[in-house]
Design an enzyme around this catalytic site. Structure first.
Site, PDB file in Angstrom:
ATOM      1  N   ASP A   1      -4.778  20.639 -12.918  1.00  0.00           N
ATOM      2  CA  ASP A   1      -5.169  19.418 -13.621  1.00  0.00           C
ATOM      3  C   ASP A   1      -4.670  19.580 -15.057  1.00  0.00           C
ATOM      4  OD1 ASP A   1      -6.387  17.416 -15.064  1.00  0.00           O
ATOM      5  OD2 ASP A   1      -8.303  17.537 -14.005  1.00  0.00           O
TER       6      ASP A   1
ATOM      7  N   TYR B   1     -13.296  19.657 -14.878  1.00  0.00           N
ATOM      8  CA  TYR B   1     -13.825  18.291 -14.925  1.00  0.00           C
ATOM      9  C   TYR B   1     -14.991  18.193 -13.946  1.00  0.00           C
ATOM     10  CZ  TYR B   1     -14.371  13.382 -14.069  1.00  0.00           C
ATOM     11  OH  TYR B   1     -14.922  12.138 -13.894  1.00  0.00           O
TER      12      TYR B   1
ATOM     13  N   LYS C   1      -6.154   8.827 -19.161  1.00  0.00           N
ATOM     14  CA  LYS C   1      -6.329   9.471 -20.466  1.00  0.00           C
ATOM     15  C   LYS C   1      -5.041   9.372 -21.295  1.00  0.00           C
ATOM     16  CE  LYS C   1     -10.119  10.744 -18.368  1.00  0.00           C
ATOM     17  NZ  LYS C   1     -11.206   9.821 -18.256  1.00  0.00           N
TER      18      LYS C   1
ATOM     19  N   ARG D   1       0.827  -1.215   0.000  1.00  0.00           N
ATOM     20  CA  ARG D   1       0.000   0.000   0.000  1.00  0.00           C
ATOM     21  C   ARG D   1       0.860   1.264   0.000  1.00  0.00           C
ATOM     22  NH1 ARG D   1      -2.657   1.334   4.372  1.00  0.00           N
ATOM     23  NH2 ARG D   1      -3.109  -0.799   5.008  1.00  0.00           N
TER      24      ARG D   1
HETATM   25  C1  LIG Z   1      -9.642  16.513 -16.933  1.00  0.00           C
HETATM   26  C2  LIG Z   1      -9.977  15.338 -16.058  1.00  0.00           C
HETATM   27  N1  LIG Z   1      -9.547  15.341 -14.779  1.00  0.00           N
HETATM   28  C3  LIG Z   1      -9.830  14.312 -13.950  1.00  0.00           C
HETATM   29  C4  LIG Z   1     -10.579  13.225 -14.371  1.00  0.00           C
HETATM   30  C5  LIG Z   1     -10.870  12.092 -13.419  1.00  0.00           C
HETATM   31  O1  LIG Z   1     -10.024  11.019 -13.736  1.00  0.00           O
HETATM   32  P1  LIG Z   1     -10.386   9.478 -13.496  1.00  0.00           P
HETATM   33  O2  LIG Z   1     -11.547   9.144 -14.365  1.00  0.00           O
HETATM   34  O3  LIG Z   1      -9.106   8.778 -13.874  1.00  0.00           O
HETATM   35  O4  LIG Z   1     -10.706   9.326 -12.041  1.00  0.00           O
HETATM   36  C6  LIG Z   1     -11.046  13.181 -15.671  1.00  0.00           C
HETATM   37  C7  LIG Z   1     -11.865  12.043 -16.132  1.00  0.00           C
HETATM   38  O5  LIG Z   1     -12.591  12.114 -17.109  1.00  0.00           O
HETATM   39  C8  LIG Z   1     -10.730  14.269 -16.546  1.00  0.00           C
HETATM   40  O6  LIG Z   1     -11.167  14.290 -17.822  1.00  0.00           O
END
Ligand SMILES: Cc1ncc(COP(=O)(O)O)c(C=O)c1O
Length: 373
Positions: free
Chosen positions: A171, A103, A196, A52
């Site tokens: 992000d 997001y 992604k 972990r």
């Molecule tokens: C820009 C962005 N940030 C964060 C996330 C969240 O990521 P995860 O789906 O890997 O938890 C996403 C998911 O679509 C995203 O597009």
């Protein structure tokens, strides 16, 4: 081994050039053990106790991501959401500021779980200054931001956050380290949904944080990752490294495809507006041109004639594009975004979000053109 004078694309292609000591394998072994042998004197000379907190499967992908983002440390998580929420939880109590356009899943979590949050338009630097408070601990930015691809001036936002004694976290999922290094622009933490572009093959879920400084906050992030248990599995870490080795050619092709599609769709009679920072007409273009190197990303959105039904009807007609959520894979995806984000979202109802993949752009354009009718 690769070294610091090599280009980032070389570091990625060779996974930093690591070779397994025991076997001389150039692809890493898959470490599946959940626990490690304790020495007879009760110590742990291997430095690892339990999966972990200490997984050797993380070493290479974390080191590579850290090198690409020019950070002081990187940590993999079970998902992008696990990484992002950990970045907030590690702050403790305090005020946070996040963008109105971001997001949607993280915005929803913040509004439900963070008692002290303000959402601002991150393009409006005066609005950000006004929202700053003496107890503001973190400013969160996302650029280009989902799903309208607004551009945030990271250097300017970092200056405002730091002047107010707050950290800046970004992000950078859609920019990727190929196009933008937020830490070099003043950010303190970078977050990726590694699900992604970093992985790129739509076959795993993963997240990551990278820090500019190995400080007390970063140590709290690492402790929380282990305590909350949102860690990545070994096989996913192995797959992620494999995906990251082709990050640069994938992102470059996706950017070129998105740029071509954005330009072509701009003159399509069924398209009301194309949202893409690579268009010179885009309000964020000048900042993006300064802040992003080598392309404007693989994500674009179109607003189509006929409102919500026009958009859903267009998505129903595609034959090559895949109607699916997510982004950053080798295959192109199309999505009626408001259906996903639900009530309270700033996403226009006539918007289709497009994740350009690496297929031949002529095939992608022809499919969209026939779907738009
Ligand atoms: C820009 C962005 N940030 C964060 C996330 C969240 O990521 P995860 O789906 O890997 O938890 C996403 C998911 O679509 C995203 O597009």
């Amino acid at each position: 081994m690769t070294d610091a004078k090599h280009h980032p694309s070389t570091l990625a292609a060779q996974g930093l050039g690591w070779v397994d000591d025991a076997t001389r394998a150039i692809s890493p072994p898959l470490h599946m053990s959940s626990t490690y042998l304790r020495d007879v004197d009760n110590g742990y000379r291997s430095g690892r106790e339990y999966i972990r907190s200490d997984n050797p499967a993380f070493d290479q992908p974390e080191a590579l991501l850290c090198a690409l983002e020019e950070g002081a440390g990187a940590a993999l998580f079970a998902s992008g959401m696990a990484a992002a929420t950990c970045a907030f939880l590690a702050l403790g109590k305090g005020h946070v500021i996040a963008p109105k356009v971001m997001y949607w899943g993280l915005r929803k979590w913040l509004l439900e779980w963070s008692p002290d949050i303000d959402l601002v338009d991150m393009r409006d630097l005066d609005a950000l200054k006004r929202a700053m408070r003496p107890d503001t601990k973190l400013v969160w930015a996302e650029t280009p931001s989902n799903p309208t691809w607004e551009i945030t001036d990271l250097a300017a936002v970092a200056e405002i956050a730091h002047a107010g004694g707050a950290r800046l976290a970004v992000d950078s999922t859609c920019a990727t380290p190929v196009l933008t290094q937020p830490l070099a622009l003043g950010a303190d933490v970078v977050m990726h949904s590694a699900t992604k572009y970093l992985n790129g093959h739509s076959d795993l879920i993963a997240g990551a944080l990278v820090t500019r400084k190995d400080d007390e906050y970063w140590q709290r992030v690492l402790a929380l990752r282990s305590q909350l248990g949102g860690v990545l599995g070994s096989f996913e870490a192995w797959l992620l490294l494999r995906g990251m080795r082709t990050l640069f050619p994938r992102v470059r092709t996706a950017c070129a495809n998105a740029q071509t599609l954005a330009e072509r769709l701009s003159s399509h009679p069924a398209v009301v507006e194309v949202l893409y920072p690579g268009l010179t007409s885009s309000p964020g273009h000048a900042i993006a041109a300064r802040q992003m190197k080598g392309g404007f990303g693989g994500m674009l959105s179109i607003r189509v004639k006929g409102g919500e039904q026009g958009a859903i009807g267009t998505a129903a007609q595609v034959k090559l594009w895949k109607r699916a959520t997510s982004l950053g894979g080798v295959e192109s995806l199309i999505e009626h975004r408001a259906s996903v984000e639900g009530a309270g979202s700033p996403c226009p109802p006539d918007l289709l979000r497009l994740s350009a993949g690496i297929e031949d752009v002529e095939d992608l354009a022809a499919d969209l053109e026939q779907a738009l009718g």
